[in-house]
Write a protein that holds these residues in place. Structure first.
Motif, mmCIF file in Angstrom:
data_model
loop_
_atom_site.group_PDB
_atom_site.id
_atom_site.type_symbol
_atom_site.label_atom_id
_atom_site.label_comp_id
_atom_site.label_asym_id
_atom_site.label_seq_id
_atom_site.Cartn_x
_atom_site.Cartn_y
_atom_site.Cartn_z
ATOM 1 N N GLN A 89 19.829 27.299 -1.803
ATOM 2 C CA GLN A 89 19.144 26.010 -1.843
ATOM 3 C C GLN A 89 20.150 24.870 -1.690
ATOM 4 O O GLN A 89 19.888 23.872 -1.032
ATOM 5 N N LEU A 90 21.322 25.062 -2.281
ATOM 6 C CA LEU A 90 22.361 24.035 -2.174
ATOM 7 C C LEU A 90 22.724 23.824 -0.698
ATOM 8 O O LEU A 90 22.845 22.679 -0.229
ATOM 9 N N ILE A 136 20.200 32.421 -5.160
ATOM 10 C CA ILE A 136 19.102 31.461 -4.958
ATOM 11 C C ILE A 136 19.654 30.046 -4.977
ATOM 12 O O ILE A 136 19.347 29.218 -4.106
ATOM 13 N N ALA A 137 20.496 29.763 -5.974
ATOM 14 C CA ALA A 137 21.029 28.410 -6.130
ATOM 15 C C ALA A 137 21.899 28.025 -4.930
ATOM 16 O O ALA A 137 21.769 26.927 -4.380
ATOM 17 N N MET A 174 24.711 40.204 -5.526
ATOM 18 C CA MET A 174 23.634 39.849 -4.613
ATOM 19 C C MET A 174 23.919 38.525 -3.907
ATOM 20 O O MET A 174 23.223 38.152 -2.982
ATOM 21 N N ASN A 228 20.114 21.870 0.915
ATOM 22 C CA ASN A 228 20.175 20.448 0.569
ATOM 23 C C ASN A 228 21.270 19.734 1.345
ATOM 24 O O ASN A 228 21.122 18.584 1.735
ATOM 25 N N PHE A 270 21.689 37.261 -8.413
ATOM 26 C CA PHE A 270 20.505 36.778 -7.702
ATOM 27 C C PHE A 270 20.303 35.300 -7.966
ATOM 28 O O PHE A 270 20.021 34.521 -7.057
ATOM 29 N N GLY A 271 20.433 34.943 -9.239
ATOM 30 C CA GLY A 271 20.284 33.536 -9.595
ATOM 31 C C GLY A 271 21.260 32.680 -8.817
ATOM 32 O O GLY A 271 20.898 31.642 -8.251
ATOM 33 N N ILE A 272 22.499 33.140 -8.751
ATOM 34 C CA ILE A 272 23.520 32.380 -8.019
ATOM 35 C C ILE A 272 23.160 32.316 -6.540
ATOM 36 O O ILE A 272 23.286 31.275 -5.893
#
Lengths: 247, 409, 659
Positions: C471-472, C467-468, C398, C475, C463-465
Motif C-alpha cells: 500500500q505504501l 500488505i503495508a 511473505m 501511495n 503478511f502484515g508487512i
C-alpha cells in the motif's frame, strides 16, 4: 511360542548411508517386562520408530500378535489401534487440556471421527478415568490443565494415557529422566504393575532404574543386539563393558 | 453438568443473547421495520459483516483449534457466492429476457428464452452458450446444494491430497494459498464459464420478489444472523466434546495424537471439509448482499485478511473470531468508505483511504508480536482465565512436526 | 578497367558533341536526325506515349528499355513518377520540374536544363497505375543490375513486396551477372519463391518447391500455402478429370456439415428458426397464424405446424424440408478442390509444407526450450533470495515479493535521476541491494527475531508487512505501471531464424541467474558468513556457545537474502512492468520453486525453477492464448507433485531432516 507377542525379524534401516539398525531381531512375550540399554546411537529410538510405524525399515519383518500380522506398511494410528502404546522421551501430554480430558482422549474407544464427534462419556468411562488417576497418583489433579503439572506428574500422566489405551505392548522411552528418587520409585511400581498384564519395553540409560525393574535386559549396539539376559549377566559380558559400561 | 453442552459452554448463551439483541435493535432501527435511523446500505454492511463473522468462525475452527493455517477458506467462501450467484443471475436474467420477449408478436419458445439469457449473461465474454457448469442454474434447490457441495468437494479432494502426504504447517499454508491462487486465476479466464473478471452481478435482486431493497436487506440480515447463530452453536458443539480434544491435540502435538491411535489425517480432512462448507454457506449469504462477485474476491489476499481478523480477534476461541471479523471489517469500512476525517499534518494530508491498509498491516504485525491472544485476550483479563505456561510454544504444530518426515521415503 | 575508362571517355566526348549540336540547332524545326538518341526513341513512339493506354503502351516501354542507352532508367523513372512532359510547340519529351512559377525542362540525353517555360507551353504525360506497373517491371531490370549494391537490395526489397510473373525474367537474367554473394543468394532465393507462385513451367515450379522444402522462412510458407488452398465445390455426378481434387467430402461428417453441403446446391432456402419466426410474424391474422392461435406458438412443434398450414394455403413459398435437403445432397458429389490445377505441384507443395512443418516443430521446441529456460531463470532469480531466508534460515517471509518490488522501484527512481540507461542500471543494482538489505535487516531486527521457531506467526506478521509495503508503494508511486527502460544494448533480440529468437534482456536475466547461483554457492560454501549461517541454522545454541553471535549472523543472512531479492527486482523490472503488485505476482511461484526443489538446497531450487519454468511454458504451448490457465494447471500439477515427493526434488534424508 504361543505367548510370543512381538517378533522383530532381521530389520535394517539406513539414513543417508548411516546404518541406524542393522539386521536386528528381537522377541517379546505377551506379559513380559524388558529393558533395552545401549550407548547413544545404538538405535534404541529408531527401533521404537519402526515398531510404531514412524519409520519404514529397508528390510525385515515386524510380526505382531497370535496371527503374526506384519506391521510394516501400516500407519501409526493403525498400529496404535492394534494395541501398541508408546511413551516419548520428553513428556508429551496435551498441556492445553485438563488431565481428565487427556485421559478421556486416550481411553480405548472407537477412534473414527464421526463416532468421536457424537461420543459421550459413560459412567464406566468416568470410573475408568478415576481408577487410572488413582493408579498414577493424579486423583486430585483431574480438573487441572496438564500444562500446570510438574515434570514427573506429566510423565505419569503420559503413562496413564498409555494404560488408558489398554495396549498389549507398551514402549517406554526413558521414563525416569529428570525425576526425583521418590518419583522414580513410583514410576517403577507403575511399570512393574503394568507388565503383569501386558508386555512392557523400557528404554533406559539409568542402571539403577533398570536394576529396580528386575527384568530381562537387551543390550543394543550399532543397531543390533549385543547381548541379552539378566542385568547381572549382561553387565558381566566383556563386549558390553567395552562398548557401553566401560566408557 | 458434564453432559450438558450449554452448561459447559456458558459463553454460547452470552453470545446468542448479544446476537439476538443486536439483530432486534437493527431491525427496529432499519428503514423497513422501524425508525429508519440506519440506512439500507448500512444494514447490508452489517449483514455482510455477520457473514464474515461466520466464515471467521470456520477459520477459527480450522486454524485456532486444529492449527491448520488455511489460506483457502475465502476461496470456499467465494465459491459459495458463485454457486448462489449463478441461480440469482440466471433467474433474474430470465425475468428480464422473458419480459422483453413478451412484447414480441409471437411468444418465444423455451429455447429462445434460454438463448436470450445466454446472450445476456455471456455477451461480455463473447459467448452465448451456457457452459456445462450452469446446467443446474435454473434450480434453486440444486444450486443451494452446490453451495455446500462444491466447496466441500474441493476441500475434500485438496485436503485428501495435502493431508495424505503429511504436508503441515507453513507448507500447508503455502499450498492452500497456491490452491486459492489457482482457483482465482482460473476464474479470471473468460472461458471459465463464470464470466471471467466480470464476475456475476445484479445479485441483490431476488427473482420473483417485488419488495424493495429495504426489506430484502433486512431479510438477508436476519438470515445472516441466523446462520451465524447456528454456525456458532455447531462450531461450539464440535470443539466442546472429545472431537474438540482431539483436534486441539492435533494442533499441539500431531504425532502424539497419532500414537494414541487417532487417524490425524481423517480428522483434519473432516474438519477442513466441514469448515469449507460453512464458508460456502457464509459466502452464499454474503454475495447477494454485496450484489456482485468477481474473481478478485477470491484472490489469496482475501484469505489472508480472514486470518488477520481471526488473529486480531483471538484465535482458539470462537467469540474471538467473531469479534475480530466484526471489529476489523467495520473499522475497515469506516476508514475506506471515506467516513474517517483526513488528518492534515501541514506538509502532508493523511487520507485514510490510502493509509488504512498500511495501518492494518502494521497493527497486524503488532498483534502478532505483542498480543498473540488478540482482542479475546482481554476477556481473559476479566475472567482471570489462566492458560498453562506454553513456554512460548506456538499454538500449532511444533517445529518438529513441520518437518514431518514422509514415512515412505 | 581500361575498357570502362574508354567507354566513359567516349561517352563524355559524345555528350560534348551533342551539346554543341543541340546548341546550334536550338530553335530549328525538328528533323529527327538532330535529336539525341533517347529523344529519337521517344519520338518514334510519341503517339502511343501520349495516348497512355495500358493496352498499347508496351512497345514504347520496350523501346526505351531495350534502347541500350544509359538514359533509359532515367527516362523510365521520370515517366513513372509522372514527371515526363511534352513540349507543345515541337512535341519533344522532357523531364519537367517546377521552379518558382516557371517550369524547367531537362533533356533526357544530356541531363541538362534546356529551358524555362510556362505551363502553357508544355503538357504532362499521365501514365495510369497499370502503365506505371509496367514501367516498374521494366525498371527492375535496371535496378537489379545497378552497380550500387544498396540499389540492388532496394530493388529486391520491393520485389519481395510486390512480386509478379513479369519480374521473373529480369530477376533470372540478373542472377548470372551478380557478383555480390549475399545479394546473389537473395536473388536466387527470391527467384525460387517467385517461380513457385508465378512460374509457367511446372517442372521448374516443382524444382523450386523442392529446393525450398527445408526453408523456415515465413515467406516460403506464404508462397506455398496458396498452392494448397482449397475450396469446397459441388459437382453433378463424377468429378471431372480436369479438376485437382484434394479430397472427396461426404456431407454430414466433420469435414462438411449437411447445411453447408446443401448451401452449395441450388435448392430452395433452408428454413432457419429466425426465418420461421419472421414468416410467422408477417402472417398473423386475427391473432392466429395458419389457424393456430399466437399464444400456442411458444411451442416449436406448433410453429412448424403453423408454417405448414401457411405453405399449404400457398401464402408463403415452400421451404426446403429435411427430405429435400437429403435429396439435393444425394445428387451431388462434394469435393475440396485445389485452386492450383496441376496435381504434381500441389503434391510437391504438400510434401514441402510437411517437411517445413516438421522442421518448424523442432525449432518451436527449441524456442520453447529457450523460453522455458528464460522463465526458469526469472523464477530462480525471484526465488534465490527466498532460498536463503526460507531455505537456509527457515524463516518464511511473505514480504519477500515486496522486497523484489522495492528493488524494481529503486531502479525506476534511479532512472528518473540518471537519464543514461546504462549508467542508471549500473547504479541501480548496488543501490537496490543496499535498500533491500537495509529493509531486510530492519525487518529481521524488529519483527522476525522475536518469532524464530514460530513459523505460522512469522508468516502472518510478514503478511502484515507485505500488505503495508504494497500500500505504501501505491501511495508513493500510484497504481499505474512505471516503466523501467532497459539500455539499448539490452533492447534487441537474438534471432536464430524465423521461429527461434530470444530477447537480449532474457539472456541477461539468465546470465544474472547464473551469477547469483555462483555467488550463493560461494557465500554459503566458502565464506565465514556461510559457515556461521549453516551453524546457526542447524544448532543456534551450540553455535552461540562457540562464540558465534547468532543474532548478528541471522541479521546478516536475512539482509543478504533480501538484498538479492532487491537485485532480482531490478532485473524483473526490466522485463516486466513495475507495479506495486509485481512482488505478489512472483511470491507464490517463488515459494513453490523452493518447496518443489527441496527446502535448504540451492540445487533443488535450481531444479525447481527449471521444472516450474518448463512446465509453465509447456502448458502454455498446448493452449498458447492462455497464460492464466497455464498457471492454474501448473499449480495443480505442483499439488500433485508434492504427493509423490513431499519434500521436494532434492530432499534431505534421514534424521538430519528434522524432528
Amino acid at each position: 511360542m504361543s505367548s510370543q507377542l512381538l517378533e522383530v525379524n532381521g530389520i535394517s534401516v539406513t539414513f543417508d548411508g548411516f546404518r541406524a539398525i542393522n539386521n536386528l531381531s528381537f522377541n517379546i512375550g505377551s506379559a513380559e517386562l524388558r529393558a533395552i540399554i545401549g550407548p547413544n546411537g545404538a538405535g534404541k529410538t529408531t527401533f521404537m520408530d519402526i515398531v510404531t510405524g514412524k519409520t519404514k525399515p529397508d528390510e525385515g519383518k515386524v510380526l505382531w500378535g497370535e496371527m503374526s500380522k506384519n506391521l510394516i506398511g501400516m500407519n501409526e494410528a493403525k498400529i496404535a489401534q492394534e494395541g501398541i502404546g508408546r511413551k516419548f522421551q520428553k513428556p508429551t501430554v496435551f498441556e492445553d487440556q485438563s488431565v481428565e480430558d487427556n485421559l478421556l482422549m486416550a481411553l480405548k474407544n472407537n477412534r473414527k471421527s464421526f463416532a468421536v464427534l457424537f461420543w459421550k462419556p459413560t459412567d464406566a468411562d468416568m470410573n475408568r478415568v478415576s481408577d487410572l488417576a488413582a493408579e498414577i497418583g493424579l486423583s486430585n489433579e483431574l480438573k487441572r490443565k496438564s500444562g500446570e503439572l510438574s515434570h514427573g506428574q506429566k510423565q505419569w500422566l503420559e503413562i496413564g494415557m498409555l494404560l488408558a489405551q489398554e495396549p498389549r505392548l507398551l514402549l517406554v522411552d526413558e521414563p525416569a529422566a529428570g525425576m526425583t528418587p521418590e518419583e522414580r520409585e513410583h514410576t517403577t511400581d507403575i511399570l512393574v504393575e503394568a507388565a503383569k498384564t501386558r508386555a512392557v519395553v523400557v528404554v533406559e540409560h539409568d542402571m539403577e532404574f533398570v536394576r529396580r525393574l528386575n527384568c530381562k535386559v537387551t543390550v543394543l549396539h550399532e543397531g543390533s543386539v549385543l547381548a541379552e539376559g539378566s542385568l547381572d549377566h549382561v553387565t558381566a559380558n566383556q563386549q558390553v563393558i567395552d562398548v557401553y559400561l566401560g566408557r | 453438568m458434564r453432559n450438558t453442552f450449554i452448561g459447559r459452554n456458558p459463553s454460547i448463551l452470552i453470545f446468542l443473547a448479544v446476537l439476538a439483541v443486536f439483530t432486534i435493535a437493527i431491525t427496529f432501527m432499519s428503514e423497513a421495520f422501524g425508525a429508519g435511523v440506519i440506512s439500507t446500505s448500512f444494514v447490508k454492511t452489517l449483514g455482510k459483516t455477520l457473514c464474515l463473522a461466520l466464515v471467521a468462525v470456520a477459520m477459527d475452527l480450522i486454524w485456532g483449534y486444529a492449527g491448520i493455517l488455511s489460506l483457502g477458506h475465502f476461496a470456499f467462501f467465494g465459491l459459495g457466492g458463485y454457486m448462489i450467484g449463478m441461480w440469482l443471475m440466471y433467474e433474474r436474467t430470465k425475468e428480464i429476457v422473458a419480459g422483453s420477449m413478451a412484447g414480441n408478436p409471437i411468444p418465444p419458445t423455451e429455447q429462445e428464452i434460454v438463448d436470450g439469457i445466454g446472450t445476456q449473461i455471456f455477451g461480455v465474454v463473447g459467448s452465448s452458450e451456457f457452459p456445462i457448469i450452469w446446467m443446474f442454474a435454473d434450480s434453486l434447490f440444486l444450486q443451494l446444494a452446490l453451495v455446500v457441495l462444491v466447496p466441500g468437494l474441493l476441500a475434500l479432494v485438496f485436503g485428501w491430497l495435502a493431508f495424505r502426504s503429511r504436508v503441515t504447517g507453513v507448507y500447508l499454508s503455502i499450498l492452500t494459498q497456491a490452491m486459492t491462487l489457482a482457483l482465482s486465476l482460473y476464474l479470471f479466464q473468460n472461458d471459465s464459464g463464470l464470466r471471467g473478471n466480470n464476475g456475476l452481478s445484479g445479485l441483490q435482486n431476488l427473482p420473483g420478489v417485488t419488495a424493495s431493497q429495504d426489506f430484502v436487506s433486512i431479510w438477508f440480515f436476519w438470515a445472516s444472523a441466523l446462520a451465524l447463530a447456528v454456525g456458532y452453536i455447531f462450531a461450539a458443539w464440535i470443539v466442546s466434546g472429545k472431537f474438540g480434544s482431539v483436534i486441539r491435540g492435533i494442533r499441539d502435538n500431531e504425532a502424539r495424537v497419532r500414537f494414541l491411535g487417532y487417524s490425524v489425517e481423517g480428522y483434519k480432512l473432516f474438519l477442513f471439509t466441514v469448515t469449507a462448507m460453512i464458508a460456502g454457506i457464509a459466502g452464499a449469504l454474503y454475495y447477494p448482499q454485496a450484489g456482485i462477485i468477481n474473481p478478485a474476491e477470491i484472490a489469496p489476499i482475501a484469505s489472508i485478511y480472514l486470518a488477520v481478523w481471526v488473529a486480531i480477534g483471538g484465535r482458539g476461541r470462537l467469540y474471538g473470531a467473531v469479534i475480530g471479523a466484526v471489529f476489523v471489517s467495520l473499522v475497515s469500512t469506516f476508514f475506506t468508505g471515506g467516513q474517517a476525517p483526513d488528518i492534515n499534518l501541514g506538509f502532508y494530508t493523511i487520507q485514510w483511504v490510502d493509509w488504512w491498509t498500511i495501518l492494518l498491516g502494521l497493527s497486524f504485525v503488532f498483534v502478532t508480536l505483542f498480543a498473540p491472544k488478540g482482542i479475546g485476550g482481554l476477556f481473559d483479563l476479566i475472567a482471570d482465565r489462566r492458560h498453562p505456561d506454553r513456554h512460548g510454544a506456538d499454538l500449532g504444530p511444533d517445529k518438529g512436526s513441520l518437518q514431518e518426515r514422509e514415512a515412505t521415503e | 578497367m581500361l575498357k570502362r575508362l574508354v567507354v566513359v571517355v567516349l561517352a563524355l566526348v559524345c555528350l560534348g558533341t551533342q551539346i554543341v549540336a543541340q546548341d546550334t540547332q536550338n530553335g530549328d524545326t525538328e528533323t529527327g536526325t538532330d535529336l539525341g538518341p533517347m529523344q529519337q526513341v521517344l519520338q518514334a513512339n510519341a503517339e502511343i506515349i501520349v495516348e497512355s493506354s495500358r493496352r498499347t503502351i508496351q512497345p514504347a516501354i520496350d523501346a526505351v528499355a531495350n534502347s541500350g542507352l544509359e538514359a533509359a532508367p532515367f527516362v523510365l523513372g521520370t515517366w513513372q513518377d509522372r514527371d515526363m512532359w511534352q513540349r507543345v510547340s515541337d512535341g519533344l519529351f522532357f523531364k519537367v520540374e517546377k521552379s518558382g512559377s516557371d517550369y524547367e525542362l531537362t533533356d533526357f540525353d544530356t541531363g541538362e536544363v534546356l529551358a524555362r517555360v510556362t505551363k502553357d507551353d508544355i503538357e504532362q504525360i499521365k501514365p495510369n497505375s497499370g502503365i506505371r506497373g509496367l514501367i516498374a517491371t521494366a525498371l527492375v531490370t535496371f535496378q537489379l543490375n545497378d552497380p550500387d549494391p544498396a540499389k540492388r537490395r532496394e530493388a529486391l526489397d520491393s520485389l519481395e513486396r510486390n512480386a509478379n510473373a513479369d519480374l521473373l525474367g529480369p530477376l533470372r537474367d540478373s542472377i548470372e551477372t551478380e557478383d555480390n554473394p549475399t545479394i546473389r543468394a537473395r536473388k536466387e532465393r527470391l527467384e525460387k519463391l517467385i517461380t513457385i507462385t508465378y512460374g509457367d513451367d511446372p517442372e521448374a515450379r516443382i524444382a523450386a518447391i523442392e529446393a525450398m522444402a527445408g526453408d523456415l522462412g515465413v515467406d516460403v510458407r506464404a508462397a506455398l500455402n496458396p498452392l494448397v488452398a482449397t475450396r469446397t465445390r459441388a459437382f453433378d455426378g463424377e468429378v471431372p478429370e480436369s479438376v485437382n481434387v484434394a479430397k472427396i467430402l461426404r456431407p454430414g461428417t466433420d469435414d462438411l456439415s449437411r447445411e453447408d453441403a446443401y448451401a452449395l446446391t441450388d435448392g430452395e432456402p433452408l428454413l432457419t428458426d429466425d426465418a420461421l419466426r419472421g414468416v410467422l410474424q408477417a402472417n398473423i391474422v386475427d391473432g392466429q397464424v395458419g389457424g393456430i392461435p399466437v399464444a400456442e406458438l411458444s411451442d416449436p412443434a406448433r410453429r412448424i405446424a403453423a408454417f405448414e398450414a401457411l405453405e399449404a394455403a400457398g401464402t408463403v413459398p415452400a421451404a426446403a424440408t429435411e427430405a429435400d435437403v437429403d435429396a439435393a445432397i444425394a445428387t451431388k458429389v462434394f469435393a475440396s478442390v485445389y485452386a492450383e490445377p496441376n496435381p504434381d505441384i500441389t503434391a510437391a507443395a504438400n510434401r514441402a509444407l510437411g517437411r517445413i512443418e516438421t522442421k518448424v516443430g523442432l525449432n518451436q521446441v527449441l524456442d520453447l526450450g529457450l523460453d522455458a529456460l528464460s522463465l526458469a531463470s526469472i523464477y530462480f532469480l525471484a526465488a534465490i533470495g527466498l532460498a536463503i531466508t526460507f531455505g537456509v534460515m527457515g524463516v518464511i517471509n511473505m514480504a519477500h515479493g515486496e522486497f523484489i518490488m522495492m528493488g524494481a522501484y529503486t531502479g525506476y527512481v534511479v532512472q528518473q535521476i540518471i537519464p543514461n540507461h546504462t549508467t542508471s542500471i549500473i547504479v541501480a543494482i548496488p543501490l537496490a541491494f543496499a535498500v533491500t538489505f537495509a529493509a531486510g535487516v530492519a525487518m529481521e531486527r524488529l519483527v522476525i527475531r522475536w518469532l524464530y521457531n514460530r513459523p505460522l506467526e512469522t508468516l502472518l506478521a510478514t503478511f502484515g508487512i507485505s500488505i503495508a509495503l504494497q500500500q505504501l508503494a501505491k501511495n508513493i508511486f500510484g497504481t499505474q505501471a512505471r516503466p523501467l527502460t532497459s539500455p539499448d544494448w539490452l533492447g534487441g533480440a537474438w534471432v536464430l531464424n524465423d521461429v527461434v529468437s530470444i530477447s537480449t534482456v532474457r539472456i541477461a536475466i539468465f546470465v544474472l541467474a547464473l551469477i547469483f547461483l555462483a555467488v550463493f554457492l560461494f557465500i554459503m560454501k566458502r565464506t565465514r558468513l556461510g559457515l556461521e549461517t549453516r551453524a546457526v541454522t542447524q544448532n543456534p545454541g551450540m553455535a552461540g556457545a562457540m562464540g558465534i553471535n547468532p543474532g548478528r549472523v541471522n541479521m546478516l543472512t536475512f539482509g543478504l537474502g533480501s538484498g538479492i531479492a532487491g537485485i532480482a527486482g531490478v532485473a524483473i523490472g526490466l522485463y516486466a512492468q513495475v507495479t506495486s503488485e509485481i512482488g505478489q505476482a512472483y511470491i507464490v511461484q517463488s515459494f513453490m520453486t523452493v518447496v518443489v526443489g527441496g527446502v535448504g538446497n540451492i540445487w533443488g531450487t535450481l531444479l525447481g525453477a527449471g521444472l516450474i519454468g518448463s512446465l509453465h511454458k509447456g502448458i502454455e504451448w498446448f493452449n498458447p492464448s492462455n497464460t492464466l490457465a497455464a498457471q492454474t494447471y501448473m499449480i495443480i500439477f505442483i499439488i500433485i507433485f508434492i504427493q509423490f515427493r513431499p519434500r521436494g526434488i532434492i530432499a534431505l534424508k534421514g534424521r538430519a531432516a528434522g524432528d
